[in-house]
Scaffold this motif. Structure first.
Motif, PDB file in Angstrom:
ATOM      1  N   ASP A 159       1.006  -1.170  -0.022  1.00 23.17           N
ATOM      2  CA  ASP A 159      -0.083  -0.206   0.147  1.00 23.17           C
ATOM      3  C   ASP A 159       1.015   1.070   0.032  1.00 23.17           C
ATOM      4  OD1 ASP A 159      -2.516  -1.259   0.010  1.00 23.17           O
ATOM      5  OD2 ASP A 159      -2.244  -1.822   2.162  1.00 23.17           O
TER       6      ASP A 159
ATOM      7  N   HIS B 276      -3.951   1.734   7.600  1.00 19.54           N
ATOM      8  CA  HIS B 276      -4.955   0.719   6.881  1.00 19.54           C
ATOM      9  C   HIS B 276      -5.164  -0.430   7.350  1.00 19.54           C
ATOM     10  CE1 HIS B 276      -6.990  -1.415   3.853  1.00 19.54           C
ATOM     11  NE2 HIS B 276      -5.931  -2.075   3.627  1.00 19.54           N
TER      12      HIS B 276
ATOM     13  N   HIS C 259      -8.214  -3.887   7.913  1.00 15.96           N
ATOM     14  CA  HIS C 259      -9.403  -4.787   7.418  1.00 15.96           C
ATOM     15  C   HIS C 259     -10.115  -5.095   8.680  1.00 15.96           C
ATOM     16  CE1 HIS C 259      -6.441  -6.251   3.939  1.00 15.96           C
ATOM     17  NE2 HIS C 259      -6.845  -4.876   3.530  1.00 15.96           N
TER      18      HIS C 259
ATOM     19  N   HIS D 125     -13.122  -3.334   0.506  1.00 16.72           N
ATOM     20  CA  HIS D 125     -11.652  -3.580   0.977  1.00 16.72           C
ATOM     21  C   HIS D 125     -11.471  -3.233   2.673  1.00 16.72           C
ATOM     22  CE1 HIS D 125      -7.219  -2.531   0.157  1.00 16.72           C
ATOM     23  NE2 HIS D 125      -7.408  -3.090   1.229  1.00 16.72           N
TER      24      HIS D 125
END
Ligand SMILES: [Zn+2]
Length: 230
Positions: A89, A108, A110, A173
């Protein structure tokens, strides 16, 4: 013109060393807050006063991360110093730093509940004071974007423009958050998952009661200006 490793002066070197330790320590907060599975998720921080950032190496286990294993990149995502390949990323983190000069940290994950909202492409409505405080409104949904280049970063910047939320749910995502520091961005990621879970549970058992916009504004202003130790 991107900076080369041999051009780093002692003052900048000290900043980078400090930031490597800080970003490494912030990564430990992702598993401890149940935001990540296996090696997913990443934190980066901008090197203050330089066109550089420190980011997680790709694919390393969280318990194996060290300050030295963090990767120093320029704001085009090129590696300046590091024994490992940076996170996949990296291009997106770099895009955010290039386009949001006030952002000092990007995270970031999930994380489960927030990602479930993203799988429905549904913004999390602002129905509790904790959301008004930290996010100043709903947590918006960004476009679907492929991993690897800076497409995700473009979606993050476009979605957060004109939005008070430091978090965005990237469609199908997961979560990207921004902050003035890496720690602020981690905090937003923790709070995002917390409110995603609460609002999910609330809606599972009935209709949501929206907060009036003026109350959201008042709560957000109080939290930003008066909450905590000054
Ligand atoms: Zn991801």
């Amino acid at each position: 013109m991107s900076i080369q490793s041999h051009e780093i002066d002692p003052l900048l070197r000290a900043k980078i060393t400090r930031l490597r330790a800080e970003v490494c320590a912030l990564h430990a907060l992702l598993p401890s807050n149940n935001l990540v599975a296996w090696t997913s998720g990443n934190v980066s921080a901008r090197v203050p006063g330089a066109e550089l950032m420190v980011i997680k190496p790709s694919g390393l286990d969280y318990e194996d991360l060290t300050p030295e294993s963090m990767v120093l990149c320029d704001l085009d995502g090129n590696v300046v110093e590091g024994a490992y390949k940076p996170s996949s990323d990296t291009g997106s983190h770099a895009y955010v730093y290039r386009h949001r000069p006030e952002v000092g940290g990007v995270v970031h994950t999930h994380s489960t509940y927030a990602t479930a909202w993203s799988a429905r492409a549904e913004a999390i409505p602002c129905v509790i004071t904790a959301m008004a405080d930290e996010f100043g409104g709903e947590i918006p949904v960004g476009p679907f974007a492929l991993i690897g280049g800076d497409e995700i970063g473009r979606g993050v910047v476009a979605t957060l423009a004109g939005n008070r939320s430091p978090a965005v749910l990237m469609r199908s995502h997961g979560v990207f958050t921004v902050g003035g520091t890496g720690r602020d961005a981690v905090k937003a990621a923790v709070m995002c998952e917390d409110v995603a879970r609460t609002v999910h549970l609330a809606r599972a058992f009935g209709d949501l009661a929206p907060l009036p916009a003026d109350q959201v504004d008042a709560l957000h202003a109080r939290y930003k200006n008066h909450y905590g130790q000054r």
